[in-house]
Design an enzyme around this catalytic site. Sequence first.
Site, short mmCIF file in Angstrom:
data_model
loop_
_atom_site.label_atom_id
_atom_site.label_comp_id
_atom_site.label_asym_id
_atom_site.label_seq_id
_atom_site.Cartn_x
_atom_site.Cartn_y
_atom_site.Cartn_z
N PHE A 213 0.85 -1.21 0.00
CA PHE A 213 0.00 0.00 0.00
C PHE A 213 0.88 1.25 0.00
CE2 PHE A 213 -2.41 3.42 1.91
CZ PHE A 213 -3.66 3.31 1.32
N GLU B 131 -29.85 1.69 16.90
CA GLU B 131 -28.41 1.83 16.62
C GLU B 131 -27.69 2.08 17.93
OE1 GLU B 131 -27.95 4.89 13.47
OE2 GLU B 131 -30.08 4.50 13.21
N LYS C 92 -25.25 3.91 20.46
CA LYS C 92 -24.90 5.33 20.59
C LYS C 92 -23.39 5.41 20.82
CE LYS C 92 -26.47 9.49 22.88
NZ LYS C 92 -25.16 10.03 23.20
N ASP D 103 -19.81 6.91 21.49
CA ASP D 103 -19.35 8.00 22.34
C ASP D 103 -18.13 8.67 21.71
OD1 ASP D 103 -19.61 9.61 24.46
OD2 ASP D 103 -18.74 8.26 25.94
N LYS E 69 -30.13 5.57 27.52
CA LYS E 69 -28.79 5.51 28.13
C LYS E 69 -28.67 4.28 29.01
CE LYS E 69 -26.99 9.67 27.11
NZ LYS E 69 -25.65 10.14 27.15
N CYS F 61 -20.39 36.73 49.26
CA CYS F 61 -20.61 38.11 49.69
C CYS F 61 -21.26 38.18 51.08
CB CYS F 61 -21.46 38.86 48.67
SG CYS F 61 -23.12 38.22 48.54
N CYS G 169 -28.76 33.73 46.51
CA CYS G 169 -28.15 34.90 47.11
C CYS G 169 -28.87 36.11 46.48
CB CYS G 169 -26.66 34.95 46.78
SG CYS G 169 -25.94 36.55 47.17
#
Lengths: 226, 680
Positions: B47, B124, B126, B128, B322, B419, B434
Amino acid sequence: MKLKSVIKVLYFLACIFTIIFSTIGKIDWMLWSKAFVLPSALWYYLDATNYKIDFLQAAVFLSCFSGDIYRLLCPNNYVTGEVLSFLTAYILLLYYIFPSFIKINLKYRYNLLLIVLILLSLSTLSYFILTLKFEKMQINILYLILYSVILETLFCVAMVEYNRRITLVSVNLLMLIIFFIFSDMFYMINKFYLSFSVFNFTQIFTQVFSYYFLVNFFILNGKQIN
Amino acid sequence: MRFSITKIANFFSMDVQNTIQKLRDELNQHNYNYYVLDSPTISDYEFDITLTQLQDLENKHPEYFDESSPTQRVGGTITKNFKTVRHEYRMYSLDNSYSKEDLIDWEKRIQKVLGDVPLEYTCELKYDGASISITYEHGKLKRAVTRGDGFQGDDVTSNIKTIKSVPLQLKGNFPEKFDVRGEIILPFAGFERMNQELIEIGETPYSNPRNTASGSLKLKESAEVAKRPLDCLLYFLIGNNLPFNTQFDGLEKGRNWGFKVPKEAKLANNLEEVFQFIDYWDVHRHELPYETDGVVLKVNSFQYQDELGYTAKSPRWAIAYKFKSEQVSTKLNSISYQVGRTGAITPVANLEAVQLAGTVVKRASLHNADQIEKLDIRVGDTVFVEKGGEIIPKIIAVDLSKRPENTEKTKYITNCPECNTKLVRNEGEANHYCPNFYGCPPQIIGRIQHYISRKAMDIEGLGGETVALLFNNGLVHNYADLYELTVDQILPLERMAQKSAENLVNGVQKSKDIPFENVLYALGIRFVGETVAKKLAKHYKTIVSLSQATLMDLVLVDEIGERIAQSVLDFFSNEENVRIINQLKQHGVQFEIIEKVNPNATTILAAKIFVVSGVFEKFSRDELKKAIEENGGKVGSSISSKTDYVIAGDNMGPAKLEKAAKLNISIISETDFIKMINEA
């Protein structure tokens, strides 16, 4: 000025003039201004919903309109047509609110106590009013009992909704029912028991402005559903 | 091989151009065999020899240069700044689900729109990695763009070309132009090899394959990218007039055109088969050569996909399931508190460093006081950590058996850690806040950081750290102050040189062209995200009319609820905000929508709601929707009593047809619609 603002101005002017003419006793003039109140409220509603209206809502407006006509134009002591018209409006309103009310509120047990308390207090008030001697009034007392039961139920529903969550929808609904109750109560007392200008002012004020809350309630509730 | 072709070429006086093309075809086929089919037919040595020969010929004859030549894969270009390119088709993200019940609910939502029609799903894995969109024109790779914010991304074409499983030239009968969506991944074997090399030279190894793959795409030297064993897995094809009607056929076509499409993808006829696929890969995913964190389900039929459409962020016709996250236990050293730009306080657990799903976890979110109370978490506890959605670590439980003696119950702070203002907690809200909105440094810095962010004012040359630097040096106190910065003021700051200071000032000045909807989002009004900002900007057109709106007016705007409306009112009722807006106005920031006038637009369809269903001859579905909106109408996603017209094309679903008939809604054809708008 946008069309929406024009309609609003028209509605509020009609309300103010109706109250003024009614208070100073210019009944003929009041007829003219009051004729604009409900139509302009309906127009405001239609403008906000792109000129679409459900059958149920249209029927509520129509019943209120018919009640107003009876109130303004029919003989002094004959109130059956007026009572039946407003009664129809309240039943339809209850029918409109009730399904979602049952679905949401039956989960909350504490509401039952509130409902019992409201029913007790309103029943006492109704009993007091119904035992007054409306001698001049020509109506079957059963209509009035049914009328007060429906209004009490509406008030219970509105109060529980408000208690569950304070939103624009629940505030408008509660104000609407309170204004309905005040308007009807003071109308009867003023016309058939004790005529007094403050009573007259209260009934006319609460009646014309109840439509504002009715329209707001329909618009906001419709938005929530969609 | 090399000698045979060149000798034959010379022998028959074949012209150089043909020789070059033959060598290119031959090398492309070998690349495909090796990287896509995983079955090489020649040795690496052979190749390389062929490639060298092609390179020699191309060097001698630059007139035959072709950007799709296999020699271009070795890289060599240096990109200083990746150009930002707008995606022709938006790259949406996917909704996530974590249980089979979520998937059942998803199917119910689909059936609510489509009716009770038989549904097929493609399942399909998933992958990563880093998402990429590659455009092909006339079978040649034209451009590769990262996901970015979904609307626009970085042009990383030169780097993508070095990935051997990305075809530079397609095979077979392909459409003239289309986009390919895929995931750039780094297989475990390649990742380990890279790390081994780093360890050998005494460098720190990479933390996980996903981040390494993603980082590789942004390397400035494409030759460096070429050295990395990256792979590209195709999962979606998008374009006009594609020669297939289902997702599964699309994958098959992609495979035939030379893309690497994982063979694990399966067509499921119902959710039961989907669950079988999930259960199988939940166990066997660890045997795969690359990282997967779930399964992607897509409604197979493109017609149904079109009918389902999109939410603001994701397609309704696809969802990611998931896999359950990996869990580890570690010790809680301390709890600290962070202040966000809205003043929300987030408690953070500082943990003993632990390896989890390929990264070292040292901190995890504890969300709010209720969560601390619920877990009864105490400093010194041993806690179980997992990655929510495989990204953000969270503490899920405390190992009470390992709790040291004499530990004290965690007391939630009562004053702001920055603060010292007394914290407040509004009824019905989980977070403490806050209230020192204009005096608490992290809130001010956070607001300015939000203002400059890409989705907001997109100020180039200014990052989050620089904002903090500017604030801490007293140069800015709110985002309007950015417009008063000068190069001379910035130059004395740490890490600032003439060029970076000029870029910062220019970036700020350039942001004055950013449209009103982005400016509205940038103001950081609570609950006003990108979509809401667009709705408000479109409705009110100017900041003046928005600031004068009443609660009722706001609530009547499409998709605006009471909570948002109240927040808008609160924002404009604050004098400081009004002052900042006036300051921004004086600097020339856009506070009005500049409407593009479309000469063909009318209001003939005003207040009419249309639902579009089926396939059309003269319009694509998007064109049809655009035509409705341009003429004042609204497009609804499903048929209801509010619908005025259903525009029916070929293959309209029978359920929709039945529903429209039941509700007595006018069903019109494409031709009827054209007549309707031509009446204007």
